[in-house]
Design a protein around this motif. Structure first.
Motif: not given
Length: 60
Positions: A26-43
């Motif tokens: 949960l901490w890694w997902t919501f607190v770590h704020h790696k939105r750019a990594d998640f966006d790149n993985a989705a793309a």
């Protein structure tokens, strides 16, 4: 120390370890704020599909 108390101790330890792992995820997902990594993985998933479609069309 008998077998039942050893099993109970191991059960408690696994419960605590599982809870700590869950909180860490949960901490890694919501607190770590790696939105750019998640966006790149989705793309990347969509980009792979586009690349595969272009390759298949060239071979036909």
């Amino acid at each position: 120390m008998n077998f039942e108390s050893l099993f109970e101790l191991a059960s408690r330890a696994m419960t605590v370890a599982s809870f700590i792992t869950f909180v860490g995820i949960l901490w890694w997902t919501f607190v770590h704020h790696k939105r750019a990594d998640f966006d790149n993985a989705a793309a990347a998933v969509l980009a792979d599909d586009d690349a595969n479609n272009n390759t298949e069309q060239r071979h036909v």
